[in-house]
Design a protein around this motif. Sequence first.
Motif, short mmCIF file in Angstrom:
data_model
loop_
_atom_site.label_atom_id
_atom_site.label_comp_id
_atom_site.label_asym_id
_atom_site.label_seq_id
_atom_site.Cartn_x
_atom_site.Cartn_y
_atom_site.Cartn_z
N CYS A 228 0.83 -1.21 0.00
CA CYS A 228 0.00 0.00 0.00
C CYS A 228 0.86 1.26 0.00
CB CYS A 228 -0.92 0.01 1.22
SG CYS A 228 -1.93 -1.47 1.37
N GLU A 239 -3.59 -0.41 -4.24
CA GLU A 239 -3.00 -1.48 -3.44
C GLU A 239 -2.72 -2.68 -4.32
OE1 GLU A 239 -6.11 -0.26 -2.74
OE2 GLU A 239 -5.89 0.95 -0.93
N GLU A 295 -9.16 -2.53 0.78
CA GLU A 295 -8.41 -3.23 -0.26
C GLU A 295 -8.47 -4.75 -0.17
OE1 GLU A 295 -5.56 -1.60 2.93
OE2 GLU A 295 -7.31 -0.92 1.83
N LYS A 387 -14.23 0.60 -6.62
CA LYS A 387 -12.90 -0.02 -6.57
C LYS A 387 -12.76 -0.89 -7.81
CE LYS A 387 -13.45 -2.13 -2.70
NZ LYS A 387 -13.51 -2.68 -1.33
#
Length: 472
Positions: A228, A239, A295, A387
């Motif tokens: 990260c 990430e 993540e 995401k």
Amino acid sequence: MIKKILIANRGEIAVRIIRACAELGITSVAVYTDADRHGLHVKKADEAYYIGPDSQSGYLSVHRMVNLARASGCDAIHPGYGFLSENAAFARQCEARGIAFIGPSAAVIERMGDKLAARAAMIAAGVPVVPGSEGNLTSIEEALSLADGIGYPVMLKATTGGGGRGIRRCDSPDDLRRHYDRVLSEATKAFGSAEIFMEKAVVDPRHIEVQVLGDTHGQVVHLFERDCSIQRRHQKLLEIAPSPQLDDKQRAYVGELAVRAAQAVDYTNAGTVEFLLDRDGSFYFMEMNTRLQVEHPVTEMITGVDLVQSQINVAAGLPLGYTQADIARNGYAIEFRINAEDPQNDFLPSFGRITRYFAPGGPGVRTDGAIYTGYYIPPHYDSMLAKLIVWAPDWDGLLRRARRTLHDIGVYGVKTTIPYHLQILNMPAFAEGRFDTGFVEAHPELTEYSLKRSSREVAAAIAAALAAHHGL
């Protein structure tokens, strides 16, 4: 088994939990405020309930959430991330009212949320920590004396809280004097506590975190690490799993450290142990996040383990059903946080209506989001829209697929971080796996991109306008 779950969250993570519930045959219950009446999580859940006009009266109200769970017949609550996810009082209320809290115990949340208590637990377990103060600082004079002893630069940090707030790097005594009261003020305003401590600053480290899972039968495993390091002002931008910067020996070592850290505090459910990796290859414990991470999908992509379903099963008292030897990693995955921000204007939030949205596709591509064409992005919450997760068998293949996928996705009507992510991918140092937490600051040219539309995008926009005009 758990039969009905109240999801104490909104947006993308609420949709993610709803999907896990659907696959497990569990009834999902969404909650919403005025700003979220038309949210995708409200549309997708089996049931949805109004919890008040704003976050303070709704998403952040411990008693309202617990009372609603009881009234709607839920036997469990999933907090997601943010809001009440690391609130020990919330977990304790669930326990007291006979509702399964899908996360660790209140005692563990409390202990690991106190950074000094967490440091002490890690030291006792033999997990390396960054040199720093043994307790909270009591005065600027004590801070100056301690900094002289451990050497500059140093970091002032809020003892409770996280998310990049209440943190300041000090490179000199003048810096320390200037930032001391500011960090105290930030800690008080953000976390309700005027307690701060000091650590030696690890200059331009790599940020490596390890996903752990523990059940109520004493089994704890790790699911490898995530890199990260690409972050701005302590906020992650993307990430990667596994880290392209670690070799197998380092990977095994940091995984073992993470398991030892979790075992030291009798950790159950999903959590993340975060480390700093310095220039000479030394790992230092930074903190533990006692919740699901934003993540988490990259870990799912390389291991095949559904972390949300695992969380639910652990909360139901089931064993993990596998050992460390059963967990294998396959390929590489990267997650891009698609935020409604303008990178060319100091990442200013760009709230408003999404006039057109095209989801990407193809092999190895996953999108976790809660947006759609016509959705209005409210200004009351964080700016993350979706995401974008990409997987490939090898690092070079991942970079190629990621570029293609970022060109595939289309979000119109607001500014986004999509072109900024493309700039990062095209940096030679990133492509070669050479980056640290100072990468973004070292490359201000990342914002020097053109927003000129391609002919394909222009054609799509014209077609959309014509369709809208003719009512198609």
